[in-house]
Design an enzyme around this catalytic site. Structure first.
Site, PDB file in Angstrom:
ATOM      1  N   ASP A 187       0.727  -1.156   0.110  1.00 11.37           N
ATOM      2  CA  ASP A 187      -0.089  -0.046   0.112  1.00 11.37           C
ATOM      3  C   ASP A 187       0.844   1.110  -0.068  1.00 11.37           C
ATOM      4  OD1 ASP A 187      -2.243  -1.578   0.133  1.00 11.37           O
ATOM      5  OD2 ASP A 187      -2.217  -1.516   2.328  1.00 11.37           O
ATOM      6  N   GLY A 189      -4.626  -4.306  -3.656  1.00  6.18           N
ATOM      7  CA  GLY A 189      -5.614  -3.295  -3.846  1.00  6.18           C
ATOM      8  C   GLY A 189      -4.982  -1.997  -4.125  1.00  6.18           C
TER       9      GLY A 189
HETATM   10  P1  GDP Z   1      -1.033   0.442  -3.728  1.00 10.56           P
HETATM   11  O1  GDP Z   1      -1.574  -0.907  -3.238  1.00 10.56           O
HETATM   12  O2  GDP Z   1       0.494   0.439  -3.260  1.00 10.56           O
HETATM   13  O3  GDP Z   1      -1.275   0.742  -4.965  1.00 10.56           O
HETATM   14  O4  GDP Z   1      -1.602   1.498  -2.603  1.00 10.56           O
HETATM   15  P2  GDP Z   1      -3.085   1.636  -2.210  1.00 10.56           P
HETATM   16  O5  GDP Z   1      -3.973   1.962  -3.413  1.00 10.56           O
HETATM   17  O6  GDP Z   1      -3.564   0.393  -1.428  1.00 10.56           O
HETATM   18  O7  GDP Z   1      -3.214   2.722  -1.108  1.00 10.56           O
HETATM   19  C1  GDP Z   1      -2.663   3.997  -1.343  1.00 10.56           C
HETATM   20  C2  GDP Z   1      -3.957   5.055  -1.109  1.00 10.56           C
HETATM   21  O8  GDP Z   1      -3.162   6.503  -0.896  1.00 10.56           O
HETATM   22  C3  GDP Z   1      -4.763   5.230  -1.893  1.00 10.56           C
HETATM   23  O9  GDP Z   1      -6.156   5.397  -1.300  1.00 10.56           O
HETATM   24  C4  GDP Z   1      -4.628   6.303  -2.917  1.00 10.56           C
HETATM   25  O10 GDP Z   1      -5.287   6.895  -3.486  1.00 10.56           O
HETATM   26  C5  GDP Z   1      -3.584   7.219  -1.658  1.00 10.56           C
HETATM   27  N1  GDP Z   1      -2.814   7.950  -2.265  1.00 10.56           N
HETATM   28  C6  GDP Z   1      -1.648   7.804  -3.042  1.00 10.56           C
HETATM   29  N2  GDP Z   1      -0.733   8.885  -3.065  1.00 10.56           N
HETATM   30  C7  GDP Z   1      -1.086   9.633  -2.401  1.00 10.56           C
HETATM   31  C8  GDP Z   1      -0.696  10.831  -1.890  1.00 10.56           C
HETATM   32  O11 GDP Z   1       0.482  11.205  -2.166  1.00 10.56           O
HETATM   33  N3  GDP Z   1      -1.080  11.367  -0.560  1.00 10.56           N
HETATM   34  C9  GDP Z   1      -2.329  11.028  -0.184  1.00 10.56           C
HETATM   35  N4  GDP Z   1      -2.934  11.677   0.842  1.00 10.56           N
HETATM   36  N5  GDP Z   1      -2.858   9.859  -0.878  1.00 10.56           N
HETATM   37  C10 GDP Z   1      -2.478   9.309  -1.580  1.00 10.56           C
HETATM   38  P1  IMO Z   2      -1.103  -4.313  -2.288  1.00 13.22           P
HETATM   39  O1  IMO Z   2      -0.495  -4.574  -3.786  1.00 13.22           O
HETATM   40  C1  IMO Z   2      -0.901  -4.551   1.985  1.00 13.22           C
HETATM   41  C2  IMO Z   2      -0.674  -8.657   3.727  1.00 13.22           C
HETATM   42  C3  IMO Z   2      -2.233  -8.965   4.342  1.00 13.22           C
HETATM   43  C4  IMO Z   2      -1.343  -9.984   5.423  1.00 13.22           C
HETATM   44  C5  IMO Z   2      -0.342 -10.345   4.461  1.00 13.22           C
HETATM   45  C6  IMO Z   2      -0.768 -11.894   3.996  1.00 13.22           C
HETATM   46  O2  IMO Z   2      -2.165  -3.447  -2.238  1.00 13.22           O
HETATM   47  O3  IMO Z   2       0.061  -3.421  -1.662  1.00 13.22           O
HETATM   48  P2  IMO Z   2      -2.418 -12.544   1.999  1.00 13.22           P
HETATM   49  O4  IMO Z   2      -3.765 -12.353   1.722  1.00 13.22           O
HETATM   50  O5  IMO Z   2      -1.364 -12.189   0.962  1.00 13.22           O
HETATM   51  O6  IMO Z   2      -2.022 -14.022   2.219  1.00 13.22           O
HETATM   52  O7  IMO Z   2      -2.006 -11.987   3.224  1.00 13.22           O
HETATM   53  O8  IMO Z   2      -0.119  -9.712   3.457  1.00 13.22           O
HETATM   54  N1  IMO Z   2      -0.978  -8.023   2.235  1.00 13.22           N
HETATM   55  C7  IMO Z   2      -1.129  -6.573   1.985  1.00 13.22           C
HETATM   56  N2  IMO Z   2      -0.936  -5.677   2.588  1.00 13.22           N
HETATM   57  N3  IMO Z   2      -1.122  -4.350   0.722  1.00 13.22           N
HETATM   58  C8  IMO Z   2      -1.211  -5.460  -0.112  1.00 13.22           C
HETATM   59  O9  IMO Z   2      -1.240  -5.367  -1.483  1.00 13.22           O
HETATM   60  C9  IMO Z   2      -1.296  -6.676   0.636  1.00 13.22           C
HETATM   61  N4  IMO Z   2      -1.426  -8.182   0.052  1.00 13.22           N
HETATM   62  C10 IMO Z   2      -1.236  -8.707   1.230  1.00 13.22           C
HETATM   63  O10 IMO Z   2      -2.524  -7.971   5.074  1.00 13.22           O
HETATM   64  O11 IMO Z   2      -0.810  -9.244   6.494  1.00 13.22           O
HETATM   65 MG    MG Z   3      -2.997  -1.621  -1.778  1.00 10.05          MG
END
Ligand code: GDP
Ligand code: IMO
Ligand code: MG
Length: 417
Positions: free
Chosen positions: A13, A40
């Site tokens: 994330d 996600g």
């Molecule tokens: P990913 O899984 O690494 O693609 O990241 P996620 O989408 O799970 O989580 C990142 C969250 O931060 C999302 O809700 C984005 O819309 C939000 N986001 C991305 N860049 C920024 C930023 O620079 N500032 C803020 N406040 N939110 C951001």
């Molecule tokens: P993105 O791509 C954050 C975490 C789960 C748990 C561990 C194992 O959005 O960064 P799993 O379901 O993979 O067997 O869970 O890994 N986890 C993530 N945490 N971002 C993700 O994906 C994750 N995918 C799995 O929360 O701790």
């Molecule tokens: Mg994510």
């Protein structure tokens, strides 16, 4: 030739999708190579939010080809739902989405097993996303899995499905209905199935700009992460070649994505975790709730010890530092510069989760800033304290920050290099 990998370098994330989307404007191809619908990935374009789980984030660009490589575990039903939702929102991917036919499937049985295993672990649970990822990868390495290409061989598929349920000692109810569901989903996915390694190789030879989109993060890597509180795929750059079939020498540049602070969802050690008010404030300002499960994310200070470790494991050429805006108004900021265990400063990230859970972080304290930086699109417009924070991170990690994100939207980005 230009290929670029964008990888999460913390606990997932890190806003990988935002960076993929930003840099993807010039990409011909975006490829997922590991993980599954546990990911996600959120993109915000002109106020509209998209969340991807298995489809590469490049799909929003109408001329971008997207590949789900063989290293991904594919839940065919969830993927169909995701594709239909995209179609409903007007995104057309006919002829430009390719799914490797050798990818293993995540079946409803795997989700059942994932949840069962977590329940059995009780207090020691991993805190998985419940998407069946661990059991699906386990079946793959044990050579029991069904692959997407098996859908083209109904008899074999039936035999394999029966054997799978027998192995897991789960009663197989209504085999015929399950096979019919699989045939149904096969009809939908069939036009997209391919040997994607060959496509990628051809595009590589044609000088196409290929972007690899990592899922999860290095600290969740099956081997190099905080085992067993990890995911079940390898998330490091070395995994790109395995999960795409492109030789390692085809990876030209690697960018690591780091959040300006730390977050973790699920159980396991988190040396710089912040509990209490400051943690709650960062969670609130960063809207830190999982994009896949909606769980509140744990938050912590930037951990430069872990960051140095993940920069090295991935062979980073540069970093993207995201969510810097979230740190505004927090007061003094801390960066972890070392771990102490039993009175000694330890070298680097530790292999055992019990040790990681016990380390005392050593912190560098920096002044914070109070102004809103979410509309700053150049470095010179940042307050001095924010610039000093970036310099400290860059110096401690020893890798150049090439891009800073100050908000979820495509436009809220500062390019440094
Ligand atoms: P990913 O899984 O690494 O693609 O990241 P996620 O989408 O799970 O989580 C990142 C969250 O931060 C999302 O809700 C984005 O819309 C939000 N986001 C991305 N860049 C920024 C930023 O620079 N500032 C803020 N406040 N939110 C951001
Ligand atoms: P993105 O791509 C954050 C975490 C789960 C748990 C561990 C194992 O959005 O960064 P799993 O379901 O993979 O067997 O869970 O890994 N986890 C993530 N945490 N971002 C993700 O994906 C994750 N995918 C799995 O929360 O701790
Ligand atoms: Mg994510």
């Amino acid at each position: 030739m230009s290929t670029l990998a964008i990888l999460g370098c913390l606990w997932g994330d890190e806003a990988k999708a935002k960076v993929v989307d930003y840099l993807g404007a010039s990409a011909d191809v975006v490829v997922r190579f590991q993980g599954g619908a546990n990911a996600g990935h959120t993109i915000v374009v002109e106020g509209r939010k998209y969340v991807f789980h298995s489809v590469p984030a490049g799909i929003l660009y109408p001329n971008c080809n997207c590949v789900i490589g063989s290293g991904v575990v594919v839940d065919p039903f969830r993927l169909r739902d995701e594709m239909r939702a995209l179609q409903d929102s007007g995104i057309n991917f006919e002829g430009r989405l390719f799914i490797d036919e050798r990818a293993s499937m995540v079946l409803p049985l795997h989700q059942e097993l994932d949840q069962l295993q977590e329940k059995r672990l009780g207090e020691a649970k991993i805190g998985t996303t419940g998407r069946g990822i661990g059991p699906a990868y386990a079946d793959r390495v044990s050579r029991r899995a069904l692959r997407l290409i098996d859908l083209a061989h109904p008899e074999w598929q039936g035999m394999r499905l029966q054997a799978l349920y027998e192995h897991h000692q789960i009663q197989l109810e209504d085999l015929e209905a399950k096979l019919a569901d699989l045939q149904d989903v096969y009809e939908f996915l069939k036009p997209y199935l391919a040997q994607t390694d060959e496509l990628l190789w051809d595009w590589y030879l044609q000088d196409k700009h290929i972007l690899f989109e990592g899922a999860q993060g290095t600290l969740l890597d099956l081997v190099y992460g905080s085992y067993p509180y990890v995911t079940s795929s390898q998330t490091i750059s070395g995994s790109i070649s395995v999960g795409t079939g492109l030789p390692p020498r085809c990876i030209n540049k690697i960018i690591g994505v780091y959040k300006a602070y730390g977050t973790r969802v699920g159980e396991g050690p988190f040396p710089t975790e912040i509990e209490g008010e400051t943690g709650d404030l960062i969670r609130k300002q960063g809207n830190e709730y999982g994009a896949t499960t909606g769980r509140p994310r744990r938050v912590g200070w930037f951990d430069a010890v872990a960051a140095v470790y993940t920069a090295r494991l991935n062979g980073l050429d540069g970093m993207a530092l995201t969510l810097l805006d979230v740190l505004g108004g927090i007061g003094e900021l801390k960066i972890c510069t070392g771990y102490w265990l039993e009175g000694k400063r330890v070298k680097g990230f530790l292999s055992h989760h019990l040790d990681l859970a016990r380390v005392q972080p050593e912190y560098l304290t920096l002044p914070g800033w109070d102004v809103d930086i979410s509309s700053c699109t150049s470095l010179v417009r940042l307050p001095k304290a924010a610039k000093d924070y970036l310099d400290a991170v860059q110096d401690l990690v020893g890798t150049q920050i090439e891009l800073v994100s100050v908000g979820p939207d495509r436009k809220q980005t500062i390019v440094i290099k």
